[in-house]
Design a protein around this motif. Structure first.
Motif, short mmCIF file in Angstrom:
data_model
loop_
_atom_site.label_atom_id
_atom_site.label_comp_id
_atom_site.label_asym_id
_atom_site.label_seq_id
_atom_site.Cartn_x
_atom_site.Cartn_y
_atom_site.Cartn_z
N GLY A 1 -4.72 5.24 -6.47
CA GLY A 1 -4.09 5.64 -7.72
C GLY A 1 -3.80 4.43 -8.59
N ASN A 2 -2.72 4.49 -9.35
CA ASN A 2 -2.38 3.40 -10.25
C ASN A 2 -1.74 2.22 -9.54
OD1 ASN A 2 -3.47 4.61 -12.52
ND2 ASN A 2 -1.58 5.72 -12.99
N ALA A 3 -1.63 2.29 -8.21
CA ALA A 3 -1.17 1.12 -7.45
C ALA A 3 -2.10 -0.06 -7.67
CB ALA A 3 -1.07 1.46 -5.96
N SER A 4 -3.40 0.19 -7.83
CA SER A 4 -4.32 -0.92 -8.08
C SER A 4 -3.99 -1.62 -9.39
CB SER A 4 -5.77 -0.41 -8.12
OG SER A 4 -6.32 -0.36 -6.82
N ILE A 5 -3.54 -0.87 -10.39
CA ILE A 5 -3.16 -1.50 -11.66
C ILE A 5 -1.91 -2.35 -11.47
CG2 ILE A 5 -2.41 -1.06 -14.03
CD1 ILE A 5 -4.16 1.42 -14.01
N ALA A 6 -0.93 -1.82 -10.72
CA ALA A 6 0.27 -2.61 -10.43
C ALA A 6 -0.09 -3.87 -9.66
CB ALA A 6 1.27 -1.75 -9.64
N ARG A 7 -1.00 -3.75 -8.71
CA ARG A 7 -1.41 -4.92 -7.92
C ARG A 7 -2.12 -5.95 -8.80
NH1 ARG A 7 -2.40 -4.21 -2.30
NH2 ARG A 7 -4.65 -4.60 -2.48
N LEU A 8 -2.93 -5.48 -9.75
CA LEU A 8 -3.60 -6.40 -10.66
C LEU A 8 -2.59 -7.12 -11.56
CD1 LEU A 8 -6.71 -4.27 -11.66
CD2 LEU A 8 -6.77 -6.54 -10.58
N ILE A 9 -1.56 -6.42 -11.98
CA ILE A 9 -0.52 -7.05 -12.80
C ILE A 9 0.16 -8.16 -12.01
CG2 ILE A 9 1.71 -6.70 -13.91
CD1 ILE A 9 0.75 -3.86 -14.64
N VAL A 10 0.54 -7.85 -10.77
CA VAL A 10 1.21 -8.85 -9.94
C VAL A 10 0.30 -10.04 -9.68
CG1 VAL A 10 2.19 -9.28 -7.65
CG2 VAL A 10 2.77 -7.19 -8.87
N ASP B 1 8.79 -1.95 -2.65
CA ASP B 1 7.53 -2.52 -3.09
C ASP B 1 7.53 -2.58 -4.62
OD1 ASP B 1 5.02 -3.58 -2.96
OD2 ASP B 1 4.09 -1.87 -1.97
N PHE B 2 6.64 -3.39 -5.17
CA PHE B 2 6.48 -3.39 -6.62
C PHE B 2 5.61 -2.19 -7.01
CE2 PHE B 2 3.31 -6.29 -4.76
CZ PHE B 2 2.14 -5.66 -5.14
N GLY B 3 5.65 -1.82 -8.27
CA GLY B 3 4.79 -0.74 -8.76
C GLY B 3 5.53 0.53 -9.09
N GLY B 4 6.80 0.63 -8.68
CA GLY B 4 7.54 1.85 -9.01
C GLY B 4 6.87 3.09 -8.45
N HIS B 5 6.52 4.02 -9.34
CA HIS B 5 5.87 5.25 -8.90
C HIS B 5 4.43 5.05 -8.45
CE1 HIS B 5 8.76 8.12 -11.25
NE2 HIS B 5 9.33 7.52 -10.23
N ALA B 6 3.86 3.88 -8.73
CA ALA B 6 2.48 3.62 -8.33
C ALA B 6 2.47 3.13 -6.88
CB ALA B 6 1.85 2.58 -9.26
N LYS B 7 2.57 4.07 -5.96
CA LYS B 7 2.70 3.76 -4.54
C LYS B 7 1.35 3.86 -3.83
CE LYS B 7 6.23 5.48 -2.35
NZ LYS B 7 7.19 6.48 -1.80
N ARG B 8 1.13 2.96 -2.90
CA ARG B 8 -0.13 2.87 -2.16
C ARG B 8 0.11 3.29 -0.72
NH1 ARG B 8 -4.89 -0.82 -2.26
NH2 ARG B 8 -5.32 -1.63 -0.16
N ASN B 9 -0.76 4.15 -0.21
CA ASN B 9 -0.75 4.53 1.21
C ASN B 9 -2.00 4.01 1.87
OD1 ASN B 9 0.70 7.90 0.81
ND2 ASN B 9 1.63 5.89 0.69
N GLU B 10 -1.84 3.32 3.00
CA GLU B 10 -2.97 2.78 3.75
C GLU B 10 -3.02 3.39 5.14
OE1 GLU B 10 -2.99 -1.44 4.01
OE2 GLU B 10 -2.94 -1.78 1.84
N VAL C 1 6.58 -17.10 -12.31
CA VAL C 1 7.13 -15.74 -12.28
C VAL C 1 7.53 -15.43 -10.85
CG1 VAL C 1 6.64 -13.29 -12.61
CG2 VAL C 1 5.70 -14.95 -14.20
N ARG C 2 8.73 -14.92 -10.66
CA ARG C 2 9.20 -14.57 -9.32
C ARG C 2 9.55 -13.08 -9.29
NH1 ARG C 2 13.55 -19.22 -7.85
NH2 ARG C 2 13.48 -18.17 -5.81
N ILE C 3 9.09 -12.41 -8.24
CA ILE C 3 9.34 -10.98 -8.06
C ILE C 3 10.20 -10.83 -6.81
CG2 ILE C 3 8.31 -8.71 -7.63
CD1 ILE C 3 5.85 -9.69 -9.15
N ARG C 4 11.37 -10.26 -6.97
CA ARG C 4 12.33 -10.16 -5.86
C ARG C 4 12.49 -8.70 -5.49
NH1 ARG C 4 16.98 -14.13 -6.67
NH2 ARG C 4 15.18 -15.43 -6.17
#
Length: 511
Positions: free
Chosen positions: A222-231, A1-10, A264-267
């Motif tokens: 956590g900071n996953a929301s920030i990573a999601r906003l960046i994407v 997933d994107f975000g590195g250490h900013a991981k989201r659990n659902e 922008v492409r995220i692979r």
């Protein structure tokens, strides 16, 4: 997933969404710790850190209003019996309530209820009270210098001459903040982080102030929301809505990440194995599903761990590789456990439990945050997420902090899930069982986030010449041709604002 250490659990609990964080937890002191680049980025993403001061967003009065306090769990393996003691007044590091601790009791009453030896209770009471200078005769400067060269455990056992169970009382208390136990943390740093001793030594005014900001700047994931906003800012079609309210519950269309029409492409699922300057370009080699690919770029930023960056950029000079190799990250386990209700916490009178010698050094109810359409379960009869922290180390082994992290990472990677699950169920039953909790009946879901390369290493006066730290960081992150480096590692600091600042610097270097 994107975000590195900013991981989201659902989690879906009978149709109710419960979110958690599997890594990067919160923004720490954005008023004072965030630089202009980080603040500019937050504004561009529509994130207003001031909103977390609202009781409607971060419910700071919820747990105190229910009479809940912090507790300490003494496990029988270390202290002779299993016992939970409530009302812990200790404030450690960044804190959502600090400098006050709601529903805390006098430390002497807490010690009186603890299963410690009489010598330990008396010694700890004196330590907390600050009524004795155990380094009398030394100047303030000499005390500070000496405390930087001995561990906090050594300070307790040798300088204060406290028994083993008194030192064990603090062993894992800084695990969640630092990723190391008190046998690998300098006494001065431990006191600056909130452990007692400075008052009696007369050095309380020597500590760096981090301001008075509470530790409340926390999205439910956590900071996953920030990573999601960046994407989303880079690929707007990935999710509907905009801003910090919409992002928390937005459903992302991952099929939008890597479309040829995107600017922008995220692979994802693509492991970089080579980054190299070639003429006026940068070659990047990576592997996807067993196939090696190569692309060419005008410039590149290598934003992975320093321990990996030094292997995939072959033209790095050896001295720079050696500096990168010094950043040995701390391994962590962040575990989310969804329980049927949190009545047991109410009955026991706690919202957070420190367990300095148990497998999990911290067990707590999740941060009470409601934002946008996401509503925190504020009633004790509702399902809720727990945060459990385990830091696999080799405490009191004589190994350095780096070597303990290496050994702990090897053990973490070799540990099967069923072993971890057994420890989860055992610790929760032992801590919460007296409140009516049963792991067999009350656990609804478990997600274990193995953070094998967790916190970035910070210069440690027990093992490093910290005065050379800034110079080494500058040399370690130096760009090579058209390749720059960025990560919390390059700043030798584990916080999100450091990673953001390092990224902005790297982008400027190659712009």
């Amino acid at each position: 997933d994107f975000g590195g250490h900013a991981k989201r659990n659902e989690f879906d609990v009978n149709g109710r969404l419960i979110l958690g964080y599997g890594g990067s937890e919160s923004m720490a002191s954005p008023r004072t710790e965030y630089g202009k680049d980080a603040k500019r980025m937050l504004r561009a993403l529509g994130v207003d850190p001031e909103r977390f001061y609202s009781e409607r967003v971060f419910h700071r009065k919820l747990y105190p209003g229910l009479g809940l306090s912090r507790g300490i769990f003494f496990n029988k393996e270390a202290f002779g019996t299993d016992k939970l003691v409530t009302g812990d007044p200790l404030v450690i590091g960044f804190d959502e309530f600090g400098p006050k601790t709601p529903n805390a009791r006098n430390i002497n009453d807490v010690l009186s209820d603890s299963p410690l030896s009489r010598d330990a209770k008396d010694g700890l009471a004196s330590l907390f009270g600050g009524d004795k200078d155990v380094m009398a005769g030394m100047s303030k400067a000499d005390k500070i210098s000496a405390l930087a060269k001995i561990s906090y455990r050594e300070f307790l056992e040798k300088t204060c001459r406290l028994p083993k169970d008194a030192a064990d009382y603090f062993q894992g208390r800084l695990n969640d903040n630092v990723g190391l136990g008190i046998d690998c943390i300098a006494a001065f740093d431990a006191m600056e982080g909130g452990l007692p001793g400075a008052k009696g030594l007369g050095i309380e005014d020597a500590f760096e102030s981090h301001g008075d900001e509470p530790y409340i700047h926390h999205f439910p994931d956590g900071n996953a929301s920030i990573a999601r906003l960046i994407v989303q800012s880079l690929i707007p079609k990935i999710a509907p809505g905009r801003g910090m309210d919409a992002i928390v519950t937005a459903r992302f269309d991952y099929g939008q990440l890597d479309l040829p029409a995107n600017s922008v492409r995220i692979r994802l699922n693509s492991t970089a194995i080579l980054v190299r300057n070639e003429a006026a370009r940068v070659t990047v080699g990576y592997v996807t599903q067993g196939t090696v690919h190569r692309i060419s770029a005008a410039r590149a930023v290598v934003a992975t761990y320093s321990s990996i960056a030094r292997h995939i950029v072959p033209e790095l000079p050896q001295p720079q590789k050696d500096i990168m190799a010094q950043n040995v990250k701390a391994p962590l386990l962040y575990t989310k456990v969804i329980i049927r209700n949190w009545q047991s916490f109410i009955k026991l009178g706690v919202h957070s439990i420190a367990a300095p010698m148990a497998y999990h050094s911290l067990v707590k109810l999740d941060y009470p945050v409601s934002i946008g359409a996401y509503k925190f379960p504020v009633r004790p009869d509702q399902p809720i997420g727990l945060q459990l922290v385990h830091v696999p180390l080799e405490p009191n082994s004589g190994l350095s902090g780096r070597d303990q992290c290496r050994a702990g990472r090897a053990r973490l990677l070799a540990t099967p899930f069923d072993k971890i699950e057994t420890e989860i169920r055992s610790d929760l039953d032992r801590m919460l069982g007296p409140g009516g909790f049963s792991a067999k009946d009350d656990i609804l879901a478990i997600t274990v986030n193995r953070w094998s390369h967790g916190y970035a290493y910070s210069w440690n006066s027990l093992y490093d010449d910290v005065d050379k730290g800034d110079t080494l960081m500058t040399e370690g992150r130096a760009k090579i041709g058209r390749i720059a480096f960025a990560n919390s590692d390059t700043g030798f600091d584990a916080y999100a604002h450091t990673a953001i600042a390092e990224a902005a610097l790297a982008a400027r270097e190659i712009a």
